[in-house]
Write a protein that holds these residues in place. Structure first.
Motif, short mmCIF file in Angstrom:
data_model
loop_
_atom_site.label_atom_id
_atom_site.label_comp_id
_atom_site.label_asym_id
_atom_site.label_seq_id
_atom_site.Cartn_x
_atom_site.Cartn_y
_atom_site.Cartn_z
N MET A 86 15.21 9.30 -5.46
CA MET A 86 15.77 10.35 -4.56
C MET A 86 15.75 10.09 -2.98
O MET A 86 16.43 10.37 -2.42
N GLU A 87 14.72 9.34 -2.57
CA GLU A 87 14.97 8.76 -1.22
C GLU A 87 15.63 7.57 -0.99
O GLU A 87 15.90 7.18 0.11
N ASP A 88 16.18 7.04 -1.87
CA ASP A 88 17.02 5.75 -2.12
C ASP A 88 16.21 4.82 -1.23
O ASP A 88 16.58 4.06 -0.12
N PHE A 89 14.91 4.60 -1.76
CA PHE A 89 13.93 3.72 -0.86
C PHE A 89 14.50 2.36 -0.41
O PHE A 89 14.98 1.60 -1.12
N PHE A 90 14.24 2.32 0.79
CA PHE A 90 14.59 1.22 1.60
C PHE A 90 16.15 1.00 1.94
O PHE A 90 16.44 -0.10 2.24
N ALA A 91 16.93 1.79 1.33
CA ALA A 91 18.41 1.66 1.52
C ALA A 91 18.86 1.67 2.96
O ALA A 91 19.65 1.09 3.44
N LYS A 130 0.99 -1.18 -0.05
CA LYS A 130 0.14 -0.05 0.09
C LYS A 130 0.79 1.45 -0.14
O LYS A 130 0.36 2.30 -0.58
N GLN A 131 1.99 1.10 0.67
CA GLN A 131 3.02 2.39 0.44
C GLN A 131 3.67 2.56 -0.75
O GLN A 131 3.92 3.73 -1.06
N MET A 132 3.97 1.37 -1.42
CA MET A 132 4.62 1.57 -2.73
C MET A 132 3.65 1.58 -3.92
O MET A 132 4.13 2.06 -4.90
N GLN A 133 2.45 1.26 -3.69
CA GLN A 133 1.62 1.56 -4.86
C GLN A 133 1.85 2.77 -5.66
O GLN A 133 1.74 2.57 -6.91
N GLN A 134 1.61 3.83 -4.74
CA GLN A 134 1.58 5.24 -5.70
C GLN A 134 3.01 5.76 -5.81
O GLN A 134 3.13 6.82 -6.33
N SER A 192 6.69 6.82 -7.33
CA SER A 192 6.85 7.19 -8.83
C SER A 192 8.64 6.72 -8.82
O SER A 192 9.34 6.79 -7.67
N TYR A 193 9.17 6.73 -9.89
CA TYR A 193 10.43 6.44 -10.09
C TYR A 193 11.35 7.28 -9.16
O TYR A 193 12.33 7.32 -8.44
#
Ligand code: CO8
Length: 257
Positions: free
Chosen positions: A80-85, A68-72, A74-75
C-alpha cells in the motif's frame, strides 16, 4: 534546511550529500529516502550546482535498507505504501550524480550507488546484495541494474550467495569506474564532479540522457537518438564557444553552466 539523516553542502559548483546515520552504518530508512530526494531536487533546481556527489562514511556508504524498519512490515503495508518506490525520483534527476563509496555498500546501499551515474570506489569498498541471507531478495534494482553492470553470471553469484565483492573485483567487472585510496576518495569524487560542472550543463545533461537511453532501447534506436541529440547541439551557444575556444587555443567560457 536541516536534515536528520544526511548532511548537505555545496563545494564550488558541486552539491555534496553525505549519508549520516553512523549508528546504523547509514542504513536506508524512509526518512533517508525522503531527505535524499528533497536534497537532490533542490540541487537540480539550483543554477549554481552543476554536478552532485553522494557519499557515506569511511566504514559504510550504506549497509542496506534498514532491517529494523522492515522486520515488522507486512505485505499489505509494503504494497500500500509502495515501499521504497520513492527512490525512483533519484533516477529522474537530470544533473550528473557520482557515488563516492568507501566501506560497505550492501543491499539497498549497493542499489543506491548503482542509481547514481557512476561509482568511484575507495580501496576498502565492499559491494554486495546479501538480501538472500535475510530470507528476501534485492528490491531497489539489484537484480536488474547489477545484471546490466556486471552480467548474468556475477549478478547471480552475488544475489544467490550473498557474497561481497571487493573494490578491485568491482572495477574489473565494470561496477565501478575507478578505485582510489580511502583518504583520496572525497577529493577525487569532488574533482571529477567539479570537472563535469565546468562544462556546458545542457551538453552534460544530454550526454547523461543518451548513455542512459542505451539501457532502454535497441542499438539502432539508440544510435538514431544519439545522432538527433548531437545535431540539436548546434543550436547551443556552448557548441560555438567550445569549438571556437579550441581553435583560438583558449579555455572555453560556457554560457550555460
Ligand atoms: N539495517 C539496520 N541496522 C543496521 C544495518 C541495516 N541494514 N546494518 C548495520 N546495522 C546496524 C547494526 O544493527 C548495528 O547496530 P547496533 O549497534 O544497534 O547493534 C550497527 O549498525 C553496526 O553494525 P554491526 O555491529 O553489525 O557492524 P559490523 O562491523 O560487525 O558488521 C556489516 C558490518 C557486515 C555491514 C553488518 O552490519 C551487516 O551484515 N549488516 C546488514 C547488511 C545487510 O544485510 N544489508 C541488506 C539489507 S536488506 C536490503 O537492503 C533490501 C533493499 C531493498 C529494499 C527495497 C524494497 C522495495
Amino acid at each position: 534546511m536541516a536534515y536528520e539523516t544526511i548532511i548537505v553542502e555545496t563545494r564550488a559548483r558541486v552539491g555534496l550529500i553525505t549519508l549520516n546515520r553512523p549508528q546504523a552504518l547509514n542504513a536506508l530508512n524512509t526518512t533517508v529516502m525522503k531527505e535524499m530526494v528533497e536534497a537532490l531536487q533542490d540541487f537540480e533546481a539550483d543554477g549554481a550546482v552543476g554536478a552532485i556527489v553522494v557519499t557515506g562514511s569511511e566504514k559504510a556508504f550504506a549497509a542496506g535498507a534498514d532491517i529494523k524498519q522492515m522486520q515488522q512490515m507486512s505485505y499489505i503495508d509494503a504494497y500500500m505504501e509502495d515501499f521504497f518506490a520513492g527512490w525512483e525520483a533519484m533516477t529522474r534527476i537530470r544533473k550528473p550524480i557520482i557515488a563516492a563509496v568507501a566501506g560497505y555498500a550492501l543491499g539497498g546501499g549497493c542499489e543506491l550507488a548503482m542509481m547514481c551515474d557512476f561509482i568511484i570506489a575507495a580501496e576498502n569498498a565492499k559491494f554486495g546484495q546479501p538480501e538472500i541471507t535475510l530470507g528476501v531478495m534485492p528490491g531497489m534494482g539489484g537484480s536488474q541494474r547489477l545484471t546490466r553492470f556486471v552480467g548474468k553470471s556475477k549478478a547471480m553469484d552475488m544475489c544467490l550467495t550473498g557474497r561481497m565483492m571487493d573494490a578491485e573485483e568491482a572495477e574489473r567487472c565494470g561496477l565501478v569506474s575507478r578505485v582510489v585510496p580511502v583518504g583520496d576518495l572525497h577529493e577525487e569524487a569532488l574533482k571529477a564532479a567539479g570537472k563535469i560542472a565546468s562544462f556546458s550543463l545542457p551538453a552534460v545533461m544530454m550526454a547523461k540522457e543518451a548513455v542512459n537511453r542505451s539501457y532502454e532501447t535497441t542499438l539502432a534506436e539508440g544510435l538514431r537518438y544519439e545522432r538527433r541529440v548531437f545535431h540539436s547541439m548546434f543550436a547551443l551557444d556552448d557548441q560555438s564557444e567550445g569549438m571556437t575556444a579550441f581553435i583560438e587555443k583558449r579555455t572555453p567560457n560556457f554560457r550555460h553552466r
